[in-house]
Design a protein around this motif. Structure first.
Motif, PDB file in Angstrom:
ATOM      1  N   SER A  90      24.009   1.357  17.188  1.00 54.89           N
ATOM      2  CA  SER A  90      22.716   1.464  16.516  1.00 54.89           C
ATOM      3  C   SER A  90      22.662   2.752  15.711  1.00 54.89           C
ATOM      4  O   SER A  90      23.492   3.651  15.879  1.00 54.89           O
ATOM      5  N   VAL A  91      21.670   2.818  14.824  1.00 53.59           N
ATOM      6  CA  VAL A  91      21.408   4.020  14.026  1.00 53.59           C
ATOM      7  C   VAL A  91      19.922   4.333  14.141  1.00 53.59           C
ATOM      8  O   VAL A  91      19.081   3.435  13.989  1.00 53.59           O
ATOM      9  N   GLU A  92      19.586   5.583  14.417  1.00 52.13           N
ATOM     10  CA  GLU A  92      18.197   6.021  14.478  1.00 52.13           C
ATOM     11  C   GLU A  92      17.966   7.080  13.405  1.00 52.13           C
ATOM     12  O   GLU A  92      18.719   8.047  13.297  1.00 52.13           O
ATOM     13  N   ILE A  93      16.905   6.865  12.619  1.00 58.26           N
ATOM     14  CA  ILE A  93      16.583   7.735  11.476  1.00 58.26           C
ATOM     15  C   ILE A  93      15.169   8.239  11.676  1.00 58.26           C
ATOM     16  O   ILE A  93      14.207   7.461  11.614  1.00 58.26           O
ATOM     17  N   TYR A  94      15.010   9.543  11.913  1.00 60.80           N
ATOM     18  CA  TYR A  94      13.657  10.044  12.144  1.00 60.80           C
ATOM     19  C   TYR A  94      13.537  11.519  11.764  1.00 60.80           C
ATOM     20  O   TYR A  94      14.527  12.252  11.715  1.00 60.80           O
ATOM     21  N   GLY A  95      12.300  11.908  11.483  1.00 62.46           N
ATOM     22  CA  GLY A  95      12.003  13.306  11.227  1.00 62.46           C
ATOM     23  C   GLY A  95      12.543  13.848   9.919  1.00 62.46           C
ATOM     24  O   GLY A  95      12.622  15.066   9.736  1.00 62.46           O
ATOM     25  N   ASN A  96      12.911  12.960   8.979  1.00 56.79           N
ATOM     26  CA  ASN A  96      13.479  13.398   7.709  1.00 56.79           C
ATOM     27  C   ASN A  96      12.410  13.472   6.624  1.00 56.79           C
ATOM     28  O   ASN A  96      11.420  12.729   6.661  1.00 56.79           O
ATOM     29  N   PHE A  97      12.616  14.347   5.649  1.00 50.94           N
ATOM     30  CA  PHE A  97      11.791  14.398   4.441  1.00 50.94           C
ATOM     31  C   PHE A  97      12.674  13.930   3.284  1.00 50.94           C
ATOM     32  O   PHE A  97      13.698  14.557   2.984  1.00 50.94           O
ATOM     33  N   ILE A  98      12.286  12.818   2.674  1.00 50.44           N
ATOM     34  CA  ILE A  98      13.090  12.211   1.611  1.00 50.44           C
ATOM     35  C   ILE A  98      12.200  12.050   0.396  1.00 50.44           C
ATOM     36  O   ILE A  98      11.176  11.358   0.454  1.00 50.44           O
ATOM     37  N   SER A  99      12.610  12.662  -0.717  1.00 50.54           N
ATOM     38  CA  SER A  99      11.722  12.717  -1.873  1.00 50.54           C
ATOM     39  C   SER A  99      12.448  12.407  -3.165  1.00 50.54           C
ATOM     40  O   SER A  99      13.534  12.936  -3.430  1.00 50.54           O
ATOM     41  N   HIS A 100      11.859  11.518  -3.928  1.00 53.52           N
ATOM     42  CA  HIS A 100      12.161  11.248  -5.335  1.00 53.52           C
ATOM     43  C   HIS A 100      13.429  10.418  -5.512  1.00 53.52           C
ATOM     44  O   HIS A 100      14.442  10.628  -4.862  1.00 53.52           O
ATOM     45  N   ASN A 101      13.317   9.470  -6.396  1.00 51.72           N
ATOM     46  CA  ASN A 101      14.468   8.723  -6.875  1.00 51.72           C
ATOM     47  C   ASN A 101      14.142   8.204  -8.259  1.00 51.72           C
ATOM     48  O   ASN A 101      12.976   8.077  -8.622  1.00 51.72           O
ATOM     49  N   SER A 102      15.178   7.906  -9.030  1.00 47.48           N
ATOM     50  CA  SER A 102      14.976   7.448 -10.399  1.00 47.48           C
ATOM     51  C   SER A 102      14.589   5.975 -10.411  1.00 47.48           C
ATOM     52  O   SER A 102      14.366   5.345  -9.375  1.00 47.48           O
ATOM     53  N   VAL A 103      14.533   5.401 -11.559  1.00 46.25           N
ATOM     54  CA  VAL A 103      13.988   4.059 -11.746  1.00 46.25           C
ATOM     55  C   VAL A 103      14.799   3.018 -10.970  1.00 46.25           C
ATOM     56  O   VAL A 103      16.033   3.052 -10.933  1.00 46.25           O
ATOM     57  N   ASP A 104      14.085   2.080 -10.337  1.00 49.67           N
ATOM     58  CA  ASP A 104      14.672   0.886  -9.708  1.00 49.67           C
ATOM     59  C   ASP A 104      15.542   1.186  -8.500  1.00 49.67           C
ATOM     60  O   ASP A 104      16.511   0.480  -8.234  1.00 49.67           O
ATOM     61  N   GLU A 105      15.205   2.200  -7.737  1.00 49.91           N
ATOM     62  CA  GLU A 105      15.935   2.440  -6.499  1.00 49.91           C
ATOM     63  C   GLU A 105      14.998   3.053  -5.477  1.00 49.91           C
ATOM     64  O   GLU A 105      14.079   3.791  -5.811  1.00 49.91           O
ATOM     65  N   GLY A 106      15.233   2.718  -4.201  1.00 48.14           N
ATOM     66  CA  GLY A 106      14.373   3.196  -3.136  1.00 48.14           C
ATOM     67  C   GLY A 106      14.901   4.468  -2.500  1.00 48.14           C
ATOM     68  O   GLY A 106      15.903   5.044  -2.923  1.00 48.14           O
ATOM     69  N   LEU A 107      14.217   4.878  -1.444  1.00 41.69           N
ATOM     70  CA  LEU A 107      14.592   6.104  -0.740  1.00 41.69           C
ATOM     71  C   LEU A 107      15.537   5.827   0.422  1.00 41.69           C
ATOM     72  O   LEU A 107      16.494   6.566   0.633  1.00 41.69           O
ATOM     73  N   ILE A 108      15.261   4.773   1.208  1.00 39.49           N
ATOM     74  CA  ILE A 108      16.135   4.372   2.314  1.00 39.49           C
ATOM     75  C   ILE A 108      16.494   2.906   2.140  1.00 39.49           C
ATOM     76  O   ILE A 108      15.614   2.062   1.929  1.00 39.49           O
ATOM     77  N   GLN A 109      17.784   2.586   2.228  1.00 36.63           N
ATOM     78  CA  GLN A 109      18.236   1.197   2.311  1.00 36.63           C
ATOM     79  C   GLN A 109      19.093   1.073   3.556  1.00 36.63           C
ATOM     80  O   GLN A 109      20.026   1.861   3.755  1.00 36.63           O
ATOM     81  N   ALA A 110      18.765   0.110   4.416  1.00 33.93           N
ATOM     82  CA  ALA A 110      19.449   0.039   5.707  1.00 33.93           C
ATOM     83  C   ALA A 110      19.657  -1.408   6.134  1.00 33.93           C
ATOM     84  O   ALA A 110      18.916  -2.311   5.740  1.00 33.93           O
ATOM     85  N   ALA A 111      20.677  -1.612   6.951  1.00 40.74           N
ATOM     86  CA  ALA A 111      20.967  -2.911   7.556  1.00 40.74           C
ATOM     87  C   ALA A 111      21.444  -2.669   8.979  1.00 40.74           C
ATOM     88  O   ALA A 111      21.699  -1.535   9.387  1.00 40.74           O
ATOM     89  N   GLY A 112      21.568  -3.751   9.742  1.00 43.66           N
ATOM     90  CA  GLY A 112      22.091  -3.630  11.099  1.00 43.66           C
ATOM     91  C   GLY A 112      21.009  -3.308  12.114  1.00 43.66           C
ATOM     92  O   GLY A 112      19.824  -3.553  11.907  1.00 43.66           O
ATOM     93  N   ARG A 113      21.417  -2.729  13.235  1.00 44.68           N
ATOM     94  CA  ARG A 113      20.495  -2.376  14.315  1.00 44.68           C
ATOM     95  C   ARG A 113      20.023  -0.949  14.063  1.00 44.68           C
ATOM     96  O   ARG A 113      20.675   0.015  14.436  1.00 44.68           O
ATOM     97  N   VAL A 114      18.862  -0.828  13.425  1.00 51.73           N
ATOM     98  CA  VAL A 114      18.422   0.474  12.951  1.00 51.73           C
ATOM     99  C   VAL A 114      16.967   0.702  13.332  1.00 51.73           C
ATOM    100  O   VAL A 114      16.143  -0.219  13.322  1.00 51.73           O
ATOM    101  N   SER A 115      16.659   1.941  13.725  1.00 51.92           N
ATOM    102  CA  SER A 115      15.293   2.359  14.028  1.00 51.92           C
ATOM    103  C   SER A 115      14.917   3.460  13.036  1.00 51.92           C
ATOM    104  O   SER A 115      15.613   4.479  12.939  1.00 51.92           O
ATOM    105  N   ILE A 116      13.822   3.244  12.287  1.00 57.98           N
ATOM    106  CA  ILE A 116      13.363   4.194  11.275  1.00 57.98           C
ATOM    107  C   ILE A 116      11.929   4.566  11.621  1.00 57.98           C
ATOM    108  O   ILE A 116      11.043   3.714  11.619  1.00 57.98           O
ATOM    109  N   HIS A 117      11.692   5.839  11.942  1.00 60.75           N
ATOM    110  CA  HIS A 117      10.336   6.224  12.348  1.00 60.75           C
ATOM    111  C   HIS A 117      10.088   7.696  12.081  1.00 60.75           C
ATOM    112  O   HIS A 117      11.009   8.510  12.022  1.00 60.75           O
TER     113      HIS A 117
END
Length: 241
Positions: free
Chosen positions: A198-225
């Motif tokens: 598994s992958v756990e993603i937490y407590g991060n500050f993620i800012s800004h991206n250019s046109v047509d793309e997101g900040l987080i892209q994920a697959a699999g067994r993942v926890s984002i909080h």
């Protein structure tokens, strides 16, 4: 070809920005081969803007056995000649990396962990308290994984990768090889070893991206909080299969 132990790792320590490893077109600046339980800390790695010269690398596919590597309290600059030039890269099956309290400023890709052939998995890592900014492509990418090879660097039981308390900041420079999210986490093996990871993603500050793309892209067994996601031109979080 050197191996420490969990209780007595090999430590390579500098004096922060006063200890500079400069890039050369011959090779990656720091290359790790057939080594384990190694700590590299308090150095500055300057790629000098040379295309294809990575800051820290463990390559060689299954012919290389590298695990339990710590990269901490270091600065990476000058890995920005192209989108394919990387600050920290693994292209061998590997387990137990700790990457923490580093600054990666202006790389093509900040961290590229795993390989595009999905055959060199990055497993059970801890990525924390890093600042990654001004990348051309990904701030961090952990590649998808196919069925694991039988390799001495990989664990025999389930593992978790943790990505926490990092700051990822992109600017408006174009991505010639296509837009990329700030953070990409690929899927796990469909069966066998690693399928229960598994992958756990937490407590991060993620800012800004250019046109047509997101900040987080994920697959699999993942926890984002408990992240702060700011200024996405497309999705803040995109979950895929």
């Amino acid at each position: 070809g050197l191996n420490g132990t969990e209780s007595m790792p090999i430590v390579i320590q500098g004096a922060g920005d006063a200890t500079v490893f400069e890039g050369d077109a011959c090779c990656n600046t720091v290359e790790i081969t057939d080594s384990s339980h190694v700590v590299i800390r308090k150095i500055k790695v300057d790629g000098k803007g040379i295309d294809g010269v990575f800051g820290v690398s463990a390559k060689g596919s299954s012919a290389n056995t590298v695990h339990h590597i710590t990269i901490e309290d270091s600065t990476f600059v000058g890995q920005n000649a192209s989108q394919q030039t990387v600050g920290i890269s693994t292209k061998t099956p590997t387990f137990g990396w700790i990457i923490r309290r580093n600054v990666i400023d202006g790389a093509g890709t900040g961290m590229y962990l795993g390989n595009s052939n999905h055959a060199e998995p990055f497993v059970g890592g801890l990525i924390e308290h890093n600042l990654v900014r001004n990348t051309i492509g990904y701030d961090i990418q952990i590649k998808d994984q196919d069925t694991w090879p039988d390799h001495p660097a990989l664990p025999k039981s389930d593992a978790k990768t943790i990505i926490r308390h990092n700051v990822f900041l992109k600017n408006d420079q174009p991505s010639p090889d296509g837009p990329r999210p700030n953070l990409f986490v690929g899927g796990l093996p469909p069966s066998g070893p690693g399928a229960g990871d598994s992958v756990e993603i937490y407590g991060n500050f993620i800012s800004h991206n250019s046109v047509d793309e997101g900040l987080i892209q994920a697959a699999g067994r993942v926890s984002i909080h408990d992240n702060v996601l700011v200024d996405a031109s497309d999705e803040a979080v995109l979950l895929t299969s």
